[in-house]
Design a protein around this motif. Sequence first.
Motif, PDB file in Angstrom:
ATOM      1  N   ASP A 153     -11.173   5.804  -8.680  1.00 33.73           N
ATOM      2  CA  ASP A 153     -11.886   6.066  -7.527  1.00 33.73           C
ATOM      3  C   ASP A 153     -12.761   7.077  -7.850  1.00 33.73           C
ATOM      4  N   ASN A 167      -4.490  -5.100  -1.513  1.00 31.09           N
ATOM      5  CA  ASN A 167      -3.661  -5.680  -0.286  1.00 31.09           C
ATOM      6  C   ASN A 167      -3.014  -7.219  -0.621  1.00 31.09           C
ATOM      7  N   ARG A 168      -3.858  -7.861  -1.247  1.00 28.78           N
ATOM      8  CA  ARG A 168      -3.674  -9.400  -1.724  1.00 28.78           C
ATOM      9  C   ARG A 168      -3.055  -9.427  -3.024  1.00 28.78           C
ATOM     10  N   THR A 187       0.842  -1.218   0.092  1.00 27.46           N
ATOM     11  CA  THR A 187      -0.059  -0.004   0.079  1.00 27.46           C
ATOM     12  C   THR A 187       0.833   1.272   0.068  1.00 27.46           C
ATOM     13  N   ASP A 190     -13.262  -1.741  -4.973  1.00 30.16           N
ATOM     14  CA  ASP A 190     -12.511  -0.842  -4.003  1.00 30.16           C
ATOM     15  C   ASP A 190     -11.079  -1.267  -3.944  1.00 30.16           C
ATOM     16  N   PRO A 191     -10.158  -0.358  -3.662  1.00 35.42           N
ATOM     17  CA  PRO A 191      -8.645  -0.569  -3.781  1.00 35.42           C
ATOM     18  C   PRO A 191      -8.236  -1.791  -2.696  1.00 35.42           C
ATOM     19  N   SER A 192      -9.004  -2.260  -1.931  1.00 26.50           N
ATOM     20  CA  SER A 192      -8.603  -3.004  -0.754  1.00 26.50           C
ATOM     21  C   SER A 192      -8.166  -4.490  -1.437  1.00 26.50           C
ATOM     22  N   ILE A 193      -8.597  -4.613  -2.335  1.00 28.98           N
ATOM     23  CA  ILE A 193      -8.229  -5.782  -3.036  1.00 28.98           C
ATOM     24  C   ILE A 193      -6.851  -5.973  -3.144  1.00 28.98           C
ATOM     25  N   ARG A 205       1.462   2.813  -6.167  1.00 30.88           N
ATOM     26  CA  ARG A 205       1.071   2.176  -4.860  1.00 30.88           C
ATOM     27  C   ARG A 205       1.120   0.597  -4.913  1.00 30.88           C
ATOM     28  N   SER A 237      -1.347   1.439  -9.307  1.00 24.90           N
ATOM     29  CA  SER A 237      -0.882   0.388  -8.677  1.00 24.90           C
ATOM     30  C   SER A 237      -0.081  -0.379  -9.425  1.00 24.90           C
ATOM     31  N   VAL A 287      -4.644  -3.010  -8.136  1.00 21.91           N
ATOM     32  CA  VAL A 287      -5.903  -2.825  -8.113  1.00 21.91           C
ATOM     33  C   VAL A 287      -6.359  -3.034  -9.396  1.00 21.91           C
TER      34      VAL A 287
END
Length: 240
Positions: A151, A78-79, A38, A73-76, A63, A160, A67
């Motif tokens: 976004d 993180n994996r 991130t 959403d951008p939280s994906i 980042r 990203s 993504v």
Amino acid sequence: MCGRYATTQTSATLHQAFEADLATSFVELEADYNVAPTKLAPVVIARRGDESASARRELLTARWGLVPSWAKDPSIGNRMINARSETVADKPAFKKAFAQRRALVPADGYYEWYAAQPREGEKKPAKQPFYITPKDGSVLAMAGLYEFWKDREADEWVVSFTILTTTAEDDLGHVHERMPLFLQPQAFDEWLDPAPRSTDELLGLLVPAAPGRLDAFPVSTAVNNVRNNGPELIVPIAAE
């Protein structure tokens, strides 16, 4: 996998190492000895103005944690910090970027954690961080992919990236079974060029580091905490 790395290069040294101009959105970052998912980091890409023009290298700030354009959403991201080279051309999260948006991720070195045998009374084995870096002090060009995600709430684009990995070579496999893939300078143009290429051709450009090129040594467990950052993190120590 590659879950942390260090990059202390400035825009000037990256321009010299990769012959890349600054994108208009590029942000000059401070030296980071503990780049974590991130966080923002520099990446090298190539763009074509039109079909007749040659691809031009650019430095972007992106980042870490890809993504996909279709993500809600951008939280994906993180994996999505790593993409396995064995499956990257087929995975829905990566295949579009692999076909069109390939990148170089500059690094001074990266960290891996070795799971030692449990000490007496321990339920889980202690993990010792190792720092892996070129013996000659050169800049690593890790193979990466990048993507744009809109976004809509903030009405802005998020750039990203992810880092490609492979099975670790023999002299590093004792630390961790996976490692980043790298590119040699003569392969930069072909890898970065967004023109269509076959999967086999692209994967053929990616190589593990030449045997004996990288040095791996234990460093302080202070790197485990993402809030810790400084040159002391890459100082060799006796294994803890």
